[in-house]
Design a protein around this motif. Structure first.
Motif, PDB file in Angstrom:
ATOM      1  N   THR A   1       0.851  -1.191   0.000  1.00  0.00           N
ATOM      2  CA  THR A   1       0.000   0.000   0.000  1.00  0.00           C
ATOM      3  C   THR A   1       0.883   1.235   0.000  1.00  0.00           C
ATOM      4  OG1 THR A   1      -0.064   0.038   2.413  1.00  0.00           O
ATOM      5  CG2 THR A   1      -1.785  -1.209   1.283  1.00  0.00           C
TER       6      THR A   1
ATOM      7  N   SER B   1       1.285   5.343   1.536  1.00  0.00           N
ATOM      8  CA  SER B   1       0.798   6.215   2.593  1.00  0.00           C
ATOM      9  C   SER B   1      -0.111   7.284   1.998  1.00  0.00           C
ATOM     10  CB  SER B   1       1.973   6.884   3.321  1.00  0.00           C
ATOM     11  OG  SER B   1       2.708   7.685   2.429  1.00  0.00           O
TER      12      SER B   1
ATOM     13  N   LEU C   1       7.506   3.923   2.405  1.00  0.00           N
ATOM     14  CA  LEU C   1       6.926   2.801   3.121  1.00  0.00           C
ATOM     15  C   LEU C   1       8.009   1.854   3.618  1.00  0.00           C
ATOM     16  CD1 LEU C   1       3.898   1.785   0.885  1.00  0.00           C
ATOM     17  CD2 LEU C   1       3.788   2.579   3.240  1.00  0.00           C
TER      18      LEU C   1
ATOM     19  N   ARG D   1       8.582  -1.858   4.176  1.00  0.00           N
ATOM     20  CA  ARG D   1       7.985  -3.101   3.710  1.00  0.00           C
ATOM     21  C   ARG D   1       8.403  -4.239   4.644  1.00  0.00           C
ATOM     22  NH1 ARG D   1       6.612  -3.552  -1.535  1.00  0.00           N
ATOM     23  NH2 ARG D   1       7.828  -5.459  -1.812  1.00  0.00           N
TER      24      ARG D   1
ATOM     25  N   ARG E   1       0.070  -8.028  11.889  1.00  0.00           N
ATOM     26  CA  ARG E   1      -0.331  -7.300  10.683  1.00  0.00           C
ATOM     27  C   ARG E   1      -1.321  -6.183  11.011  1.00  0.00           C
ATOM     28  NH1 ARG E   1      -4.448  -8.911   7.669  1.00  0.00           N
ATOM     29  NH2 ARG E   1      -4.098 -11.117   8.186  1.00  0.00           N
TER      30      ARG E   1
ATOM     31  N   GLU F   1      -0.201  -2.408  10.085  1.00  0.00           N
ATOM     32  CA  GLU F   1      -0.851  -1.751   8.955  1.00  0.00           C
ATOM     33  C   GLU F   1      -1.814  -0.649   9.396  1.00  0.00           C
ATOM     34  OE1 GLU F   1      -2.153  -4.516   5.880  1.00  0.00           O
ATOM     35  OE2 GLU F   1      -0.120  -4.120   5.125  1.00  0.00           O
ATOM     36  N   ASP F   2      -1.900  -0.424  10.693  1.00  0.00           N
ATOM     37  CA  ASP F   2      -2.631   0.739  11.182  1.00  0.00           C
ATOM     38  C   ASP F   2      -1.786   2.003  11.047  1.00  0.00           C
ATOM     39  OD1 ASP F   2      -5.025   1.802  12.353  1.00  0.00           O
ATOM     40  OD2 ASP F   2      -3.927   2.053  14.240  1.00  0.00           O
TER      41      ASP F   2
ATOM     42  N   THR G   1       3.851  -1.332   5.873  1.00  0.00           N
ATOM     43  CA  THR G   1       2.995  -2.238   5.123  1.00  0.00           C
ATOM     44  C   THR G   1       3.552  -3.655   5.175  1.00  0.00           C
ATOM     45  OG1 THR G   1       1.929  -2.655   2.989  1.00  0.00           O
ATOM     46  CG2 THR G   1       4.174  -1.801   2.916  1.00  0.00           C
ATOM     47  N   VAL G   2       2.687  -4.617   5.357  1.00  0.00           N
ATOM     48  CA  VAL G   2       3.072  -6.025   5.359  1.00  0.00           C
ATOM     49  C   VAL G   2       2.937  -6.542   3.934  1.00  0.00           C
ATOM     50  CG1 VAL G   2       2.523  -8.335   6.228  1.00  0.00           C
ATOM     51  CG2 VAL G   2       2.372  -6.345   7.754  1.00  0.00           C
TER      52      VAL G   2
END
Length: 230
Positions: A7, A9, A16, A18, A33, A37-38, A43-44
């Protein structure tokens, strides 16, 4: 093995981080996760159930950080860490996620190249900040924590490694102080030199020990008998 689409931002300004998650428990991976990912800058990109899947995912997705369970079926987190760290010019940082603080498995993972460890019971904010810290190249596990692990698990060599003789006197002193848990500013005050001088000595220590970071250098110091155990 699960690969997830990355994803971006909302702001589109911060790069990001990763992340690959490796744990044989689905609930643990899901909890990690959700927490990660909050955050808009995390990002996962994949999830692995064992070490084999983790190594494959790293090759496929090229993450910045791997959160690695130590005890998994098949290839465990220690061997997976070895393979990941040795698998390219710029491998991701590996953080061991474990249930136990003082664990021989954790120490072996650090020897294999992990940049630090986190407890599974760590608060979400600790997890998030730790991932950011490691992603930017810092070590998560400070030498004082390595000292406690080394006192229990380090395997002292029968003869000094060749790199010991290549250290200058100042570099050897810096390495001993690193093993005692001092940061660069504290070492500079203790040695009565400038911060830039300490930074140069630390760089020399890392190069001569073949260590990826301070944690690896401190482990090398214990196993070479250069640092006393408490």
């Amino acid at each position: 093995m699960t690969t997830l689409a990355p994803t971006t931002s909302p702001e589109g300004t911060r790069p990001l981080v990763r992340i690959v998650l490796a744990d044989d428990e689905t609930m643990v991976r899901t909890a990690l996760r959700v927490i990660l990912e909050d955050e808009p800058d995390l990002t996962v990109v994949g999830e692995a159930r064992d070490g084999v899947e983790a190594v494959a995912l790293v090759r496929e997705t090229r993450p910045d950080v791997v959160l690695m369970d130590v005890r998994m079926p098949g290839i465990d987190g220690i061997r997976a860490t070895e393979l990941i760290v040795a698998g390219g010019d710029a491998p991701p940082r590996v953080v061991v996620v474990t249930t136990f603080e003082n664990d021989a498995y954790v120490y072996e993972a650090l020897r294999a190249g992990a940049s630090g460890f986190l407890l599974k019971r760590s608060d979400p904010e600790v997890l998030v900040q730790s991932v950011r810290l490691v992603a930017r190249g810092d070590t998560l596990l400070f030498p004082a924590a390595v000292r406690a692990l080394a006192g229990e698990h380090a395997r002292t060599a029968s003869a000094a490694p060749a790199w010991v003789s290549r250290l200058t006197g100042r570099e050897a002193e810096v390495l001993r102080l690193m093993a005692r848990g001092l940061n660069n500013a504290e070492i500079a005050r203790r040695m009565e030199v400038g911060a830039a001088t300490v930074k140069t000595h630390v760089a020399g220590v890392l190069a001569k020990t073949g260590a990826r970071d301070r944690t690896q250098a401190v482990i090398a110091a214990y196993e070479a008998g250069l640092a006393g155990r408490e």
